[in-house]
Design an enzyme around this catalytic site. Structure first.
Site, mmCIF file in Angstrom:
data_model
loop_
_atom_site.group_PDB
_atom_site.id
_atom_site.type_symbol
_atom_site.label_atom_id
_atom_site.label_comp_id
_atom_site.label_asym_id
_atom_site.label_seq_id
_atom_site.Cartn_x
_atom_site.Cartn_y
_atom_site.Cartn_z
ATOM 1 C CD GLU A 154 0.262 1.086 3.170
ATOM 2 O OE1 GLU A 154 -0.127 2.167 2.693
ATOM 3 O OE2 GLU A 154 1.054 1.009 4.116
ATOM 4 C CE LYS A 157 -0.562 12.038 0.444
ATOM 5 N NZ LYS A 157 -0.861 11.371 -0.831
ATOM 6 C CE1 TYR A 257 6.024 23.490 2.757
ATOM 7 C CE2 TYR A 257 5.747 21.307 1.795
ATOM 8 C CZ TYR A 257 5.478 22.670 1.787
ATOM 9 O OH TYR A 257 4.664 23.197 0.813
ATOM 10 C CB CYS A 266 4.572 4.510 7.175
ATOM 11 S SG CYS A 266 2.898 3.867 6.947
ATOM 12 C CE LYS A 269 5.375 -0.619 10.293
ATOM 13 N NZ LYS A 269 5.615 -1.491 9.119
#
Length: 448
Positions: A154, A157, A257, A266, A269
């Site tokens: 996958e 966000k 940024y 995510c 990890k």
């Protein structure tokens, strides 16, 4: 098509709702009966914009159902999606215990051809591992059943997961079986009507692609934070630097940024998992290790600036900080690896009291921080500010971008704002009479 989704977390529930939205019949499985009962009532247990209405609509139209019974979910399904959690172990490796349990259960239940889809983020070689576990269970049963295991990572966000699933940039499928690839192409066709977005590759390449993508994005973030820290030292303005380098199409403006470091379920990890995988195979992942180290340092940056500012004013012992933003980023209630937690822990350990607010993560924060008596999570944005010694902004929620600074200045004991997301204009903050400390820019210290 008939689909079984195992797991009702961010990935599983979003996948289930979006696949049902395209007309498929989807059964979503979870071992927790309380979660299943809540979902049957149309109540979503995670905060994700647009998800609850999608779930409610597809339940009402009969395409989306929920159960704790995997055999029931698999009975008519051609596709069985494994979307269970793969948390980090203390050494940074990926905990595959839930993946293994699911594979064993499938092996004990499967009685006709199924395509087992690994949707969870898993290390290279996991598809082979799952295939072996299922085969062992079939052997123990003394039966032979055809099945295939594919990797379909996958790329969602948090905060925009529904849109990402419905309108994907690409759909990665790892398989060497042409028939399986065609079936998955049919499944995903409604999500790619304008162009062919499906990329078929080897299973291990697909597994690696997920880690490579997230580590690349994490690298951009850590790089920009490193540049921001250098900018502060040499007198440059990182916002101007960002504008200069982002205009280069080879670099672009996304993920450059500067701020308080990446968090969530995510990036931290996956970066650690890739480091661990590389080491297992005898590689030295120097760059990825540096990305992780820079991020860990950056997450403590805001607390250090607060301590440094108050050092000549008697220190932070006994002072109160108003903190806006607890989630690791805006539009989610997820606090996993949030920089707010690092900031709070560092400051309260040094004797500071923290009063915090977040638009949606308040309940999660109360649970996570319940043992820290120096923290109070409040329900109104301005309540933490009243009588506080300073205000710190950690998460870039839209409602924090243009607050009532006249009101804030009257409420604070000291007119000082620590901006971990560079939300505000330096010139405006100076005009308003604030001391203003941000990221990668020269601080403004107001006259006492």
């Amino acid at each position: 098509m008939n689909i079984c989704i195992i797991g009702t977390g961010y990935v599983g529930l979003v996948a289930a709702a979006c696949l049902a939205e395209m007309g498929n019949d989807v059964v979503c499985i979870d071992v927790n009966p309380k979660i299943i009962d809540r979902l049957k009532a149309g109540k979503v247990h995670i905060f994700e914009p647009g998800l609850e209405s999608l779930v409610t609509r597809n339940i009402a139209e009969g395409r989306l159902t929920f159960s704790t019974d995997l055999a029931e979910g698999m009975q008519d399904a051609l596709f069985v999606f494994s979307c269970v959690g793969t948390p980090s172990l203390p050494d940074g490796s990926c905990d595959l215990s839930y993946v293994d349990q699911v594979a064993a259960q499938i092996g004990r239940i499967i009685d006709d051809y199924k395509i087992i889809v690994n949707k969870s983020t898993v290390p290279v070689g996991t598809a082979d591992r799952v295939k072996g576990i299922i085969a062992e269970e079939l052997k123990a049963r003394g039966v032979s059943v055809e099945f295939d295991v594919v990797s379909n990572p996958e790329f969602l966000k948090e905060g925009d997961a529904v849109n990402d699933f419905l309108k994907p940039d690409r759909v990665i499928v790892g398989t060497d079986n042409v028939r399986t690839a065609k079936l998955l192409e049919t499944l995903y066709a409604p999500f790619a009507r304008s162009r062919d977005k499906m990329i078929v590759m080897g299973v291990r390449s697909a597994e690696m692609t997920k880690y490579a993508a997230n580590c690349m994005l994490a690298t951009k973030i850590s790089f920009m934070n490193e540049v921001a820290n250098i900018c502060e030292t040499v007198g440059a303005d990182v916002r101007e630097v960002r504008a200069g380098i982002g205009s280069d199409r080879r670099i672009g403006y996304h993920f450059i940024y500067p701020g308080v470091g990446y968090g969530g379920s995510c990036f931290p990890k996956d970066v650690r998992a890739l480091i661990n995988t590389a080491r297992e195979y005898g590689c030295t992942p120097t760059l990825v290790e540096a990305v992780d180290a820079v991020n860990n340092r950056q997450k403590g940056m805001l607390a250090e600036k607060i301590k440094r500012y108050f050092k000549e004013k008697g220190g932070i012992q006994g002072r109160t900080l108003a903190l806006w933003g607890l989630a690791f980023k805006a539009n989610t209630d997820d606090m996993r690896e949030s920089a707010a937690l690092d900031t709070i822990r560092s400051l309260t350990d040094a004797g500071m009291t923290v009063r915090a607010y977040d638009p949606v993560a308040g309940d999660n924060a109360r649970s996570i921080l319940r043992d820290n008596a120096s923290v109070t999570v409040m329900d109104n944005q301005y309540d933490p500010v009243d009588g506080a010694d300073a205000l710190a902004v950690v998460t870039d929620w839209n409602q924090f971008r243009n607050p009532d600074f006249t009101r804030i200045k009257k409420m604070l004991r000291h007119a000082v704002v620590f901006d971990g997301r560079n939300l505000f204009s330096r010139s405006f903050m100076k005009e308003m009479g604030f001391s203003y400390i941000s990221v990668g820019r020269q601080p403004i210290i107001a006259e006492s």
